[in-house]
Design an enzyme around this catalytic site. Structure first.
Site, PDB file in Angstrom:
ATOM      1  N   HIS A  27       0.845  -1.212   0.000  1.00 22.92           N
ATOM      2  CA  HIS A  27       0.000   0.000   0.000  1.00 22.92           C
ATOM      3  C   HIS A  27       0.877   1.257   0.000  1.00 22.92           C
ATOM      4  O   HIS A  27       0.608   2.213  -0.731  1.00 22.92           O
ATOM      5  CB  HIS A  27      -0.879   0.056   1.263  1.00 22.92           C
ATOM      6  CG  HIS A  27      -1.940  -0.990   1.348  1.00 22.92           C
ATOM      7  ND1 HIS A  27      -2.144  -1.748   2.490  1.00 22.92           N
ATOM      8  CD2 HIS A  27      -2.884  -1.400   0.465  1.00 22.92           C
ATOM      9  CE1 HIS A  27      -3.165  -2.565   2.294  1.00 22.92           C
ATOM     10  NE2 HIS A  27      -3.624  -2.388   1.069  1.00 22.92           N
ATOM     11  N   LYS A  84     -18.162  -5.454   7.666  1.00 23.55           N
ATOM     12  CA  LYS A  84     -16.982  -6.252   8.036  1.00 23.55           C
ATOM     13  C   LYS A  84     -16.488  -5.768   9.385  1.00 23.55           C
ATOM     14  O   LYS A  84     -16.694  -4.622   9.742  1.00 23.55           O
ATOM     15  CB  LYS A  84     -15.855  -6.020   7.026  1.00 23.55           C
ATOM     16  CG  LYS A  84     -15.910  -6.903   5.808  1.00 23.55           C
ATOM     17  CD  LYS A  84     -14.509  -6.974   5.187  1.00 23.55           C
ATOM     18  CE  LYS A  84     -14.523  -6.526   3.746  1.00 23.55           C
ATOM     19  NZ  LYS A  84     -13.194  -6.303   3.185  1.00 23.55           N
ATOM     20  N   ARG A 103      -1.870  -6.237  -8.034  1.00 24.92           N
ATOM     21  CA  ARG A 103      -0.717  -7.116  -7.791  1.00 24.92           C
ATOM     22  C   ARG A 103      -0.645  -8.281  -8.758  1.00 24.92           C
ATOM     23  O   ARG A 103       0.423  -8.791  -9.049  1.00 24.92           O
ATOM     24  CB  ARG A 103      -0.789  -7.699  -6.362  1.00 24.92           C
ATOM     25  CG  ARG A 103      -0.564  -6.707  -5.261  1.00 24.92           C
ATOM     26  CD  ARG A 103      -1.008  -7.260  -3.939  1.00 24.92           C
ATOM     27  NE  ARG A 103      -2.423  -7.602  -3.976  1.00 24.92           N
ATOM     28  CZ  ARG A 103      -3.130  -8.003  -2.923  1.00 24.92           C
ATOM     29  NH1 ARG A 103      -2.550  -8.138  -1.764  1.00 24.92           N
ATOM     30  NH2 ARG A 103      -4.407  -8.274  -3.052  1.00 24.92           N
ATOM     31  N   SER A 123      -2.703  -7.558   3.388  1.00 26.18           N
ATOM     32  CA  SER A 123      -3.012  -7.349   4.814  1.00 26.18           C
ATOM     33  C   SER A 123      -3.410  -8.667   5.465  1.00 26.18           C
ATOM     34  O   SER A 123      -3.076  -8.935   6.622  1.00 26.18           O
ATOM     35  CB  SER A 123      -4.160  -6.347   4.970  1.00 26.18           C
ATOM     36  OG  SER A 123      -3.796  -5.104   4.455  1.00 26.18           O
TER      37      SER A 123
HETATM   38  O1  PNS Z   1      -8.648  -2.603   0.458  1.00 23.35           O
HETATM   39  P1  PNS Z   1      -9.874  -3.198  -0.160  1.00 23.35           P
HETATM   40  O2  PNS Z   1     -10.660  -3.982   0.863  1.00 23.35           O
HETATM   41  O3  PNS Z   1      -9.564  -3.999  -1.388  1.00 23.35           O
HETATM   42  O4  PNS Z   1     -10.786  -1.947  -0.616  1.00 23.35           O
HETATM   43  C1  PNS Z   1     -12.067  -2.143  -1.143  1.00 23.35           C
HETATM   44  C2  PNS Z   1     -12.826  -0.800  -1.266  1.00 23.35           C
HETATM   45  C3  PNS Z   1     -12.824  -0.069   0.059  1.00 23.35           C
HETATM   46  C4  PNS Z   1     -12.134   0.067  -2.301  1.00 23.35           C
HETATM   47  C5  PNS Z   1     -14.257  -1.130  -1.742  1.00 23.35           C
HETATM   48  O5  PNS Z   1     -14.793  -2.131  -0.922  1.00 23.35           O
HETATM   49  C6  PNS Z   1     -15.184   0.065  -1.712  1.00 23.35           C
HETATM   50  O6  PNS Z   1     -15.050   0.962  -2.518  1.00 23.35           O
HETATM   51  N1  PNS Z   1     -16.140   0.094  -0.759  1.00 23.35           N
HETATM   52  C7  PNS Z   1     -17.069   1.175  -0.588  1.00 23.35           C
HETATM   53  C8  PNS Z   1     -18.481   0.749  -0.987  1.00 23.35           C
HETATM   54  C9  PNS Z   1     -18.639   0.794  -2.484  1.00 23.35           C
HETATM   55  O7  PNS Z   1     -18.572   1.828  -3.113  1.00 23.35           O
HETATM   56  N2  PNS Z   1     -18.860  -0.404  -3.072  1.00 23.35           N
HETATM   57  C10 PNS Z   1     -18.999  -0.549  -4.488  1.00 23.35           C
HETATM   58  C11 PNS Z   1     -17.650  -0.669  -5.159  1.00 23.35           C
HETATM   59  S1  PNS Z   1     -17.875  -1.511  -6.654  1.00 23.35           S
END
Ligand code: PNS
Length: 163
Positions: A17, A41, A90, A128
């Protein structure tokens, strides 16, 4: 000056990150690291802890702010009047998931671009989830977590009787 948002769960921030943050910060005017405050979560580290850890690791980078966000990412991007979302990729398996998310975000908000940065090979295996697992057994985190937060991670996750 362009404003980009790097969203994620960051539970906790990894060296991968941080590499994306460093490289993205050179390409945009300013960068907001948006930490998802997810009510569905249960992350190991609270939103405040995750924000604090990212703050410690990015203290030397001038154009970064770190904050929490809730709800849809595209709503948050609009609220901030940001120009783009930045994500790191990645692997091929990441790509599939990222492609789906970027496509859904584009469907919801066609004016918001997603920019991808490919992980440097040193970080292509860092996550993570694996970092937390290794920490829980007291394994070496030096290549996975920024040094500023390694103690904090062990304090939360390493239980000597888990071996
Ligand atoms: O680090 P991560 O868990 O891969 O991040 C995922 C994240 C936070 C980018 C994604 O879950 C997100 O944007 N969540 C907010 C809710 C949302 O907009 N969901 C629709 C995305 S398609």
């Amino acid at each position: 000056m362009s404003l980009w948002i790097y969203p994620g769960t960051f539970d906790p921030i990894t060296t991968g990150h941080l590499d994306v943050i460093r490289r993205a910060s050179k390409l945009c005017g300013s960068l907001i690291v948006g930490v998802l405050n997810n009510t569905q979560k249960t992350p190991v580290f609270s939103t405040e802890e995750r924000i604090g850890m990212i703050g410690k690791c990015t203290a030397g980078i001038g154009n970064i702010t770190v904050e929490g966000f809730e709800g849809l990412l595209v709503d948050y991007v609009r609220q901030k009047k940001a120009d783009a979302i930045i994500r790191g990729v990645r692997s091929f398996s990441d790509f599939e998931h990222e492609f789906q998310m970027a496509s859904l975000n584009r469907m919801l908000a066609p004016d918001i671009e997603t920019v991808f940065i490919m992980a440097a090979s040193d970080y292509s295996f860092v996550s993570s989830t694996l970092l937390r697992e290794i920490a829980s057994f007291g394994g070496d985190l030096s290549k996975l977590a920024p040094p500023q937060i390694i103690n904090e991670i062990y304090e939360r996750l390493y239980k000597e009787d888990s071996i």
